[in-house]
Design an enzyme around this catalytic site. Structure first.
Site, PDB file in Angstrom:
ATOM      1  N   LYS A  45       4.730  -7.312   8.030  1.00 63.99           N
ATOM      2  CA  LYS A  45       4.483  -6.001   7.433  1.00 63.99           C
ATOM      3  C   LYS A  45       5.705  -5.129   7.647  1.00 63.99           C
ATOM      4  CE  LYS A  45       1.118  -2.235   7.097  1.00 63.99           C
ATOM      5  NZ  LYS A  45      -0.228  -1.773   7.462  1.00 63.99           N
TER       6      LYS A  45
ATOM      7  N   GLY B  30       0.837  -1.188   0.000  1.00 58.88           N
ATOM      8  CA  GLY B  30       0.000   0.000   0.000  1.00 58.88           C
ATOM      9  C   GLY B  30       0.871   1.237   0.000  1.00 58.88           C
ATOM     10  N   GLY B  31       0.301   2.363   0.451  1.00 61.42           N
ATOM     11  CA  GLY B  31       1.040   3.611   0.416  1.00 61.42           C
ATOM     12  C   GLY B  31       2.245   3.639   1.321  1.00 61.42           C
TER      13      GLY B  31
ATOM     14  N   ASP C 200     -10.146   4.286  10.228  1.00 64.70           N
ATOM     15  CA  ASP C 200     -10.072   3.912   8.813  1.00 64.70           C
ATOM     16  C   ASP C 200     -10.702   2.543   8.573  1.00 64.70           C
ATOM     17  OD1 ASP C 200      -9.471   4.343   6.146  1.00 64.70           O
ATOM     18  OD2 ASP C 200      -7.444   3.532   6.290  1.00 64.70           O
TER      19      ASP C 200
ATOM     20  N   VAL D 207       3.371  -6.158   2.687  1.00 59.59           N
ATOM     21  CA  VAL D 207       3.106  -7.302   3.559  1.00 59.59           C
ATOM     22  C   VAL D 207       3.580  -8.569   2.848  1.00 59.59           C
ATOM     23  CG1 VAL D 207       1.359  -8.615   4.818  1.00 59.59           C
ATOM     24  CG2 VAL D 207       1.126  -6.136   4.580  1.00 59.59           C
TER      25      VAL D 207
END
Length: 943
Positions: A113, A93-94, A206, A98
């Site tokens: 991660k 992701g940003g 989130d 992972v």
């Protein structure tokens, strides 16, 4: 301020966003809140907040950081972390990536991660990453992912957690409504987990389907607590006025950007969104852009789920809509209350939530649709009073015209505001933010319905694209190749860009200068002219460099510092270089940063590396993201014996251009010089991944591995070197032997050696293929020569043979018109770019001769002689002039030129001059001269 006042302020702000009214109008029923509303509105409408409220915010340098994060580590490469066997990448992701891994000691699978950015990560990113691990570690719940361990690997923090292999809830939804009971049960489980987090003082902030993992038996696991914060804690990791979360799943208070109002209610709202999506197949609000989504969720009510899916029961719809209330106080008091109501629904017991009354729904609708409510009021009043139909229709039309005018006015003001910001951001070279504003303004053009604004918008877009393209070319300094760097491609890119802007070589200097002076991009164009001149200078096109500097000097006259900088003689003379740099550092002049950087690099070429390093570091501190500056600082520091410091600047350069394999190799070398062979090997491997044929990196990798006694790495590197260099070495030996024979004028003997070299490795070496075509012509005649030329033409069409060399090969002997026209077109760009260099003028004249334009060829050949009259260069021009004058019927002039060439060539003896720095160039000239001399002799015999 009380909770009640805060709620009313939020409602007033919503009305202002929807209606475009001012604070005084919208605070009519609560005048005591006017000052607070104006303060909050000013906060939202400041420069940064205006960008956020009207257009989506993008963090500065987002393009650069995305490039860094997408390349460190690269997809497919796996880190070697002590204690773990990293097996595969699961996703990225940003901020993080992972991996699936095996804990070696406990023999259990884990999800690992890792923070991608490593040394480039900001303190905020590191704090968020650390906070995520700490937040999950505090929670023990069957529906929350569990953390096992944490650590650090080569500057990149990581933590391990339980491996959940059933995918995400987002992949399970895929836009399809789920069964009603299953949806209620799922959200009830999530609500129970969220309640546990709230009990521990943690708000997720989130929650969304993408952050809910599924076990193989379908149970949910909440993950990704990267945006979590403590209830009642500080907000130091949230900038005031900045929204955090994903727009479609944000609560309205999150979208309004006040972190102090975001509490447990935000997670309850997100659970309502997840339930809504499970029931209908889509979230309640989803605009074309993030900004559109945020405007919808703060100014509109969600469509009832049962209207999108008639199978949704009334009670479950009521539960869902209660979660989605704009006012946090009107949602469930806790996640536990939500879970309890969902359990009641599942058991067939009436839920405690109540539906909004008809009056509440009408009032809420009217508050969010004031224009439409006014219209309905007018119509109802007209009906009730028995007014005529015509009068009612006039009222409707009037209201519609008013609404259209308001919409066009609001869109127009937004576009004007946006374009003003685009101009400012373009000047500051904040490309990503400017592009996002342009994108949002484009979506409003139809609403504005203004031809004038459309023209202004198109002009702003064009100016932004030009400025960004000029900056991109400069940031590409310097492009990597097998032997280091080259500037030819950057120079060619500048020429294309200037041609597009009306600044081509054919444009008179005064006209070009006037275009630059009047341009909205004057600053970027001047910097582009200076940088293009430097690229031309390094590429060997010095006359073009002088022209570009002359345009800049005329467009930006300055009898002092800048005019001296824009004099090419200054660039090759140590004393004026030092004086200009001293003046720039004294503060007596305001020298542009890019010009001082160019001077510093020119001075570096004269051996002043230590001084240059200090100067460039001063400049870099104001431009830390400049690839070229960081690269040149690293080079200067490395040459001056400071490898550790040099490596830091190479890393900074790679943060901007992570695909530049030469910089990776340079980084490895500085690390090796600093005694860090382990890290050097990582850098060398990255260079070889980007360019598997980069033999220098493999050689250095082998040396570093040898010092560390890593036999396997040594063997692998040796194998790769042999793969690259084995044939190349033998090929090189054959070509050298062939060239020695050519130098002895034994072309027939050289032919077989060239053939063996190309049979061993037919790589696209332009110079060698030209030599092969030439010796075939001189030894075996036109048939074999044409066969080689046709191969060169095929490779030239694929961009593998240099156009100038291709044209030169094709003009060694007369050639059919169709093929020759194709070669002319293919070589035009390179010859145009270098049209003042003597070798380019010679080839232009040669092409005109072969096309039969002998009268046009003569002045080009004479101009070439004027540019370089040394016999080693001019002899080819003499022979071409002999051919041209013969075809023009000037027999005596032709004889004189041929006699001049023959006299000089005969003085060479049996062997061409050895060990000259230009030996290969002399070799090519002799081959061409010999071919032309034979052609003239054959023609004379034919007569």
């Amino acid at each position: 301020m009380t909770d009640d006042e805060e709620v009313h302020i939020q409602r007033i702000l919503e009305r202002m966003l929807e209606s475009g009214g001012d604070a005084g109008e919208c605070c009519g029923d609560r005048p005591e809140l006017l000052a607070a509303v104006r303060g909050r509105w000013a906060q939202l409408r400041g420069l940064d907040a205006e960008i956020e409220a009207i257009f989506p915010r993008m963090e500065p340098q987002v393009g650069i950081r995305a490039e860094v994060l997408s390349s460190l580590p690269t997809a497919g490469s796996l880190p070697q972390i002590p204690g773990y066997d990293v097996q595969a990448e699961l996703g990225r992701g940003g901020m993080g990536v992972v991996y699936r891994a095996q804990h070696l000691r406990l023999r259990r699978p884990v999800a690992l991660k890792m923070l991608l950015a490593g040394a480039f990560a900001t303190e905020t990113e590191r704090a968020r990453f650390r906070r995520e691990a700490e937040a999950i570690a505090k929670l023990q719940h069957s529906f929350i992912v569990q953390v096992y361990d944490s650590g650090d690997y080569e500057g990149r923090p990581f933590f391990t957690m339980e491996l959940v292999e059933g995918g995400t809830l987002a992949s399970a939804f895929v836009g399809t409504p789920q069964p009603v009971l299953k949806s209620a049960e799922l959200v009830a489980m999530l609500a129970g987990a969220v309640q546990e987090a709230h009990r521990a003082g943690i708000v997720h902030r989130d929650l969304k389907p993408g952050n809910v993992l599924l076990t193989t038996d379908g149970n949910p696991k909440i993950s990704d607590f990267g945006l979590a914060h403590s209830i009642g804690g500080d907000h130091t990791l949230t900038i005031s006025g900045t929204r955090v979360g994903t727009p479609a799943y944000m609560a309205p208070e999150q979208a309004l950007g006040n972190p102090r109002t975001v509490g447990a209610g935000a997670d309850i709202y997100a659970l309502g969104v997840i339930l809504y999506e499970a029931l209908t197949g889509r979230p309640p609000f989803k605009g074309e852009t993030a900004a559109d989504t945020e405007r919808q969720l703060t100014s509109q009510e969600p469509v009832s789920p049962s209207k999108l899916n008639p199978k949704v029961p009334r009670d479950l719809e009521t539960v869902c809509l209660k979660c989605l209330q704009k006012d946090p106080a009107r949602r469930y008091g806790s996640a536990a209350d939500l879970a309890a109501d969902l359990e009641r629904f599942g058991q067939g017991v009436p839920v405690l939530a109540r539906r909004a009354s008809s009056f509440e729904r009408a009032l809420k609708w009217a508050r969010r649709r004031p224009a439409a409510a006014t219209l309905i009021g007018v119509v109802v009043a007209a009906v009730c009073s028995g007014a005529a139909l015509g009068f009612r229709m006039q009222q409707v039309a009037s209201v519609r015209r008013t609404e259209n005018a308001l919409r066009e006015g609001r869109a127009g003001e937004a576009i004007k505001s946006g374009l003003s910001l685009v101009d400012k951001l373009r000047e500051e070279e904040r490309w990503a933010e400017a592009s996002q504003i342009v994108s949002d303004a484009r979506s409003r053009l139809a609403d504005a319905n203004s031809p004038v604004l459309t023209v202004q918008f198109d002009k702003a877009v064009s100016d932004l694209q030009t400025a960004e393209e000029l900056d991109e070319i400069r940031q590409s300094f310097a492009l990597p190749d097998a032997d280091g760097y080259n500037y030819i491609a950057a120079y060619a890119a500048y020429v294309r860009e200037f041609q597009k802007l009306g600044l081509g070589a054919e444009v008179p200097l005064q006209t070009a200068a006037a275009i630059v002076r009047s341009s909205a991009n004057r600053k970027q164009l001047l910097a582009g002219l200076d940088s293009a001149a430097y690229a031309a200078f390094v590429a060997g096109a010095k006359s073009d460099a002088q022209r570009l500097l002359s345009i800049a000097r005329t467009a930006d006259p300055d009898p002092g510092w800048r005019d001296h900088f824009r004099n090419l003689q200054t660039w090759t003379n140590r004393s004026p270089l030092l004086k200009l740099i001293d003046d720039s550092r004294s503060g007596s002049v305001q020298a542009p940063v890019h010009e001082v950087a160019i001077l510093a690099v020119l001075l570096s070429g004269l051996g002043y590396d230590e001084e240059v390093g200090r100067l460039l570091r001063e400049i870099q501190s104001r431009n830390p993201q400049d690839f070229w500056l960081n690269l040149e600082i690293g080079n200067a520091l490395d040459r001056s014996g400071s490898p550790s410091e040099a490596s830091q600047y190479y890393r900074a350069a790679l943060a901007v251009r992570p695909s530049n394999y030469v910089v990776w190799e340079a980084l490895g070398t500085t690390l090796a010089h600093a005694g860090a062979d382990q890290q050097a090997i990582i850098a060398y491997r990255r260079a070889t991944e980007l360019n598997p044929g980069f033999v220098h990196a493999w050689q250095n990798l082998r040396n570093a591995a040898s010092r560390l006694k890593r036999a396997e790495d040594v063997a692998e590197a040796s194998k790769q070197i042999m793969r690259i260099n084995g044939r190349a070495y033998r090929r090189s030996e054959l070509l050298n032997e062939a060239r020695l024979l050519v130098a002895q004028k034994k072309c027939r003997d050289a032919v077989s050696l060239y053939a063996k070299a190309f049979e061993l490795d037919p790589q696209d070496d332009s110079d060698s293929w030209f030599e092969y075509a030439s010796v075939q012509l001189l030894a075996n005649g036109e048939q074999d020569y044409r066969r080689v030329c046709r191969h060169m033409l095929e490779r030239g069409e694929a961009g593998k043979i240099r156009p100038f060399i291709l044209a030169r090969a094709f003009t060694l002997a007369p050639w059919p018109s169709d093929d020759l026209q194709q070669v002319v077109a293919m070589s035009a760009n390179e010859l145009d770019l270098t049209n003042t260099e003597y070798w380019s003028l010679t080839e232009q004249g040669a092409l005109q001769c072969r096309l039969g334009h002998f009268d046009q060829a003569v002045p080009l050949l004479q101009e070439s002689i004027a540019a370089n009259s040394k016999p080693a260069a001019a002899v080819v021009n003499w022979l071409w002039l002999a051919i041209a004058n013969e075809k023009l019927g000037r027999a005596e002039e032709s004889r004189q030129w041929l006699q001049k060439a023959a006299t000089w060539l005969n003085q060479l003896g049996d062997t061409l001059p050895p060990n000259s720095p230009e030996t290969s160039f002399h070799l090519h000239n002799w081959l061409e001269a010999e071919a032309l001399r034979r052609e003239l002799a054959d023609g004379s015999r034919g007569r």
